[in-house]
Design a protein around this motif. Structure first.
Motif, PDB file in Angstrom:
ATOM      1  N   ILE A   1      -9.495  23.348  23.040  1.00 55.69           N
ATOM      2  CA  ILE A   1      -8.101  23.252  23.497  1.00 55.69           C
ATOM      3  C   ILE A   1      -7.993  23.613  24.973  1.00 55.69           C
ATOM      4  CG2 ILE A   1      -5.790  24.261  23.239  1.00 55.69           C
ATOM      5  CD1 ILE A   1      -6.394  24.398  20.203  1.00 55.69           C
ATOM      6  N   GLN A   2      -8.709  24.624  25.414  1.00 53.82           N
ATOM      7  CA  GLN A   2      -8.698  25.002  26.830  1.00 53.82           C
ATOM      8  C   GLN A   2      -9.264  23.870  27.698  1.00 53.82           C
ATOM      9  OE1 GLN A   2     -10.935  28.631  26.682  1.00 53.82           O
ATOM     10  NE2 GLN A   2      -9.115  29.934  26.421  1.00 53.82           N
ATOM     11  N   GLN A   3     -10.336  23.238  27.239  1.00 55.74           N
ATOM     12  CA  GLN A   3     -10.922  22.136  27.992  1.00 55.74           C
ATOM     13  C   GLN A   3      -9.967  20.941  28.063  1.00 55.74           C
ATOM     14  OE1 GLN A   3     -14.663  21.353  26.088  1.00 55.74           O
ATOM     15  NE2 GLN A   3     -15.617  23.223  26.871  1.00 55.74           N
ATOM     16  N   VAL A   4      -9.312  20.660  26.958  1.00 54.26           N
ATOM     17  CA  VAL A   4      -8.349  19.556  26.934  1.00 54.26           C
ATOM     18  C   VAL A   4      -7.206  19.836  27.895  1.00 54.26           C
ATOM     19  CG1 VAL A   4      -6.629  18.375  25.516  1.00 54.26           C
ATOM     20  CG2 VAL A   4      -8.916  18.767  24.614  1.00 54.26           C
ATOM     21  N   ARG A   5      -6.688  21.048  27.885  1.00 61.24           N
ATOM     22  CA  ARG A   5      -5.581  21.387  28.787  1.00 61.24           C
ATOM     23  C   ARG A   5      -6.010  21.283  30.247  1.00 61.24           C
ATOM     24  NH1 ARG A   5      -1.926  26.248  27.224  1.00 61.24           N
ATOM     25  NH2 ARG A   5      -0.482  24.935  28.370  1.00 61.24           N
ATOM     26  N   SER A   6      -7.230  21.702  30.560  1.00 60.24           N
ATOM     27  CA  SER A   6      -7.684  21.620  31.948  1.00 60.24           C
ATOM     28  C   SER A   6      -7.876  20.161  32.365  1.00 60.24           C
ATOM     29  CB  SER A   6      -8.979  22.407  32.149  1.00 60.24           C
ATOM     30  OG  SER A   6     -10.048  21.791  31.472  1.00 60.24           O
ATOM     31  N   GLU A   7      -8.328  19.304  31.464  1.00 52.33           N
ATOM     32  CA  GLU A   7      -8.483  17.882  31.788  1.00 52.33           C
ATOM     33  C   GLU A   7      -7.126  17.200  31.952  1.00 52.33           C
ATOM     34  OE1 GLU A   7     -11.246  16.107  32.544  1.00 52.33           O
ATOM     35  OE2 GLU A   7     -12.259  18.040  32.466  1.00 52.33           O
ATOM     36  N   VAL A   8      -6.175  17.537  31.097  1.00 57.80           N
ATOM     37  CA  VAL A   8      -4.837  16.953  31.193  1.00 57.80           C
ATOM     38  C   VAL A   8      -4.164  17.378  32.494  1.00 57.80           C
ATOM     39  CG1 VAL A   8      -2.516  16.960  30.172  1.00 57.80           C
ATOM     40  CG2 VAL A   8      -4.514  16.652  28.713  1.00 57.80           C
ATOM     41  N   ALA A   9      -4.458  18.577  32.958  1.00 55.30           N
ATOM     42  CA  ALA A   9      -3.878  19.055  34.214  1.00 55.30           C
ATOM     43  C   ALA A   9      -4.388  18.247  35.411  1.00 55.30           C
ATOM     44  CB  ALA A   9      -4.189  20.529  34.412  1.00 55.30           C
ATOM     45  N   LYS A  10      -5.550  17.610  35.274  1.00 60.09           N
ATOM     46  CA  LYS A  10      -6.118  16.808  36.355  1.00 60.09           C
ATOM     47  C   LYS A  10      -5.512  15.408  36.441  1.00 60.09           C
ATOM     48  CE  LYS A  10     -10.653  18.993  35.880  1.00 60.09           C
ATOM     49  NZ  LYS A  10     -12.060  18.734  35.523  1.00 60.09           N
ATOM     50  N   VAL A  11      -4.824  15.003  35.390  1.00 58.27           N
ATOM     51  CA  VAL A  11      -4.257  13.656  35.353  1.00 58.27           C
ATOM     52  C   VAL A  11      -3.136  13.542  36.370  1.00 58.27           C
ATOM     53  CG1 VAL A  11      -2.996  11.993  33.927  1.00 58.27           C
ATOM     54  CG2 VAL A  11      -4.856  13.333  32.932  1.00 58.27           C
ATOM     55  N   VAL A  12      -3.150  12.436  37.125  1.00 60.74           N
ATOM     56  CA  VAL A  12      -2.071  12.159  38.072  1.00 60.74           C
ATOM     57  C   VAL A  12      -1.131  11.163  37.393  1.00 60.74           C
ATOM     58  CG1 VAL A  12      -1.487  11.253  40.346  1.00 60.74           C
ATOM     59  CG2 VAL A  12      -3.612  12.528  40.011  1.00 60.74           C
ATOM     60  N   TRP A  13       0.021  11.633  36.998  1.00 66.25           N
ATOM     61  CA  TRP A  13       0.959  10.790  36.275  1.00 66.25           C
ATOM     62  C   TRP A  13       1.732   9.917  37.261  1.00 66.25           C
ATOM     63  CZ3 TRP A  13       0.076  10.658  31.312  1.00 66.25           C
ATOM     64  CH2 TRP A  13      -0.521  11.758  30.706  1.00 66.25           C
ATOM     65  N   PRO A  14       1.996   8.653  36.888  1.00 67.29           N
ATOM     66  CA  PRO A  14       2.741   7.770  37.794  1.00 67.29           C
ATOM     67  C   PRO A  14       4.202   8.199  37.903  1.00 67.29           C
ATOM     68  CG  PRO A  14       2.394   6.688  35.681  1.00 67.29           C
ATOM     69  CD  PRO A  14       1.624   7.974  35.647  1.00 67.29           C
ATOM     70  N   THR A  15       4.778   7.872  39.048  1.00 75.21           N
ATOM     71  CA  THR A  15       6.197   8.179  39.238  1.00 75.21           C
ATOM     72  C   THR A  15       7.032   7.144  38.498  1.00 75.21           C
ATOM     73  OG1 THR A  15       6.374   6.814  41.217  1.00 75.21           O
ATOM     74  CG2 THR A  15       5.711   9.119  41.536  1.00 75.21           C
ATOM     75  N   ARG A  16       8.293   7.425  38.378  1.00 72.03           N
ATOM     76  CA  ARG A  16       9.222   6.499  37.706  1.00 72.03           C
ATOM     77  C   ARG A  16       9.247   5.163  38.443  1.00 72.03           C
ATOM     78  NH1 ARG A  16      12.466   7.879  34.281  1.00 72.03           N
ATOM     79  NH2 ARG A  16      14.528   7.274  33.681  1.00 72.03           N
TER      80      ARG A  16
END
Length: 65
Positions: free
Chosen positions: A10-25
């Motif tokens: 779970i910690q690894q998943v959260r750290s990977e998700v934090a690296k994702v650059v989400w597109p703007t609207r």
């Protein structure tokens, strides 16, 4: 393959998700519009190709039939 416990996973998943650059609207809106435009252009292209092939085949069958 190394095994990790659920907490580490779970910690690894959260750290990977934090690296994702989400597109703007705005980016999502622009890419959605571009997809619709390209789908429309593709549909028109294939409709024209279909008409050309149909006309050609009808012409050939008219000559020989």
């Amino acid at each position: 393959m190394a095994q990790t416990n659920p907490l580490q996973f779970i910690q690894q998943v959260r750290s990977e998700v934090a690296k994702v650059v989400w597109p703007t609207r705005r980016e999502v809106l622009l890419t959605t519009v571009m997809v619709f435009i390209m789908a429309t252009l593709t549909a028109i292209f294939f409709a024209l190709v279909d008409l050309a092939i149909r006309g050609g085949l009808q012409g050939i069958l008219g000559i020989f039939g």
